[in-house]
Scaffold this active site. Structure first.
Site, mmCIF file in Angstrom:
data_model
loop_
_atom_site.group_PDB
_atom_site.id
_atom_site.type_symbol
_atom_site.label_atom_id
_atom_site.label_comp_id
_atom_site.label_asym_id
_atom_site.label_seq_id
_atom_site.Cartn_x
_atom_site.Cartn_y
_atom_site.Cartn_z
ATOM 1 N N HIS A 69 38.836 -33.491 19.604
ATOM 2 C CA HIS A 69 37.744 -34.215 20.257
ATOM 3 C C HIS A 69 37.011 -33.235 21.158
ATOM 4 C CE1 HIS A 69 35.672 -37.171 22.837
ATOM 5 N NE2 HIS A 69 36.023 -36.372 23.824
ATOM 6 N N LYS A 86 44.073 -33.536 18.504
ATOM 7 C CA LYS A 86 44.422 -34.875 18.009
ATOM 8 C C LYS A 86 45.789 -34.865 17.304
ATOM 9 C CE LYS A 86 39.625 -36.499 17.603
ATOM 10 N NZ LYS A 86 38.640 -37.220 16.754
ATOM 11 N N ARG A 138 37.372 -27.459 13.093
ATOM 12 C CA ARG A 138 37.517 -28.605 12.183
ATOM 13 C C ARG A 138 37.587 -28.162 10.722
ATOM 14 N NH1 ARG A 138 33.657 -32.832 15.534
ATOM 15 N NH2 ARG A 138 35.357 -33.992 16.532
ATOM 16 N N ASN A 157 40.248 -35.418 12.364
ATOM 17 C CA ASN A 157 39.399 -34.219 12.436
ATOM 18 C C ASN A 157 39.818 -33.239 13.539
ATOM 19 O OD1 ASN A 157 38.434 -35.725 14.529
ATOM 20 N ND2 ASN A 157 36.278 -35.633 13.942
#
Ligand code: ADP
Length: 155
Positions: free
Chosen positions: A117, A11, A104, A114
């Site tokens: 994905h 991300k 994470r 976080n």
């Protein structure tokens, strides 16, 4: 196919924080083979489509604004039991609850930011992979193995 496939996104926070290399190292050291990979970005339109199952939830707006805020790295990963094993490697959605040593726990800043994905089923993994990659862009894991020594000139 040598095992099952899952799909992942690094991300925008993890890309911005220069964690791409460390996250890929964790993925490979955990026994996954990266069979497709690219850096790209999500338009707001695409983010709404990709996250359609979350439409209407209280976190949806934050999620799609964040996911469109910068570059992402998308990958298809192959391994026996890929979906479940990768979810174990990344840890819980909320990084405060994520187990020590998970992606994470190490690289997430919040529930929205976080770091990664991960697909939650084989069926969703296939759909998510096809959202970003065509068939030719996903390698056969066997093809990724080194060429036989005798086909390479020694130097
Ligand atoms: P996961 O990514 O662990 O599979 P979900 O599919 O439930 O989690 O949610 C998708 C994404 O939406 C999460 O990765 C997270 O970024 C965001 N999200 C989920 N739940 C929350 C929440 N309670 N508050 C803020 N963001 C959330």
């Amino acid at each position: 196919m040598a095992g099952n496939r899952t799909f992942t996104i690094i991300k925008p926070n993890a890309v911005g924080n220069r964690n791409i290399g460390d996250i890929c190292a964790m993925i490979e050291k955990a026994g996954f083979r990266i069979v497709a990979m690219k850096m790209t970005y999500l338009s707001r339109n695409d983010a709404e489509k990709f996250y359609h199952v979350h439409r209407g939830k209280f976190f949806f707006r934050n999620l799609y604004l964040f996911m469109t805020s910068g570059p992402i790295v998308v990958m298809v990963l192959e391994k026996e039991n890929a979906v479940e094993d990768y979810r174990t490697l990344i840890g819980k959605t909320n990084p405060e609850l994520a187990e020590e040593g998970t992606i994470r726990k190490l690289y997430a800043q919040s529930k929205t930011r976080n770091a990664v994905h991960a697909s939650d089923s084989d069926e969703n993994a296939a759909w998510e992979a096809s959202f970003f990659f065509n068939d030719k862009e996903i390698m056969d894991a066997d093809y990724c193995l080194p060429l036989p020594e005798d086909e390479i000139d020694s130097d």
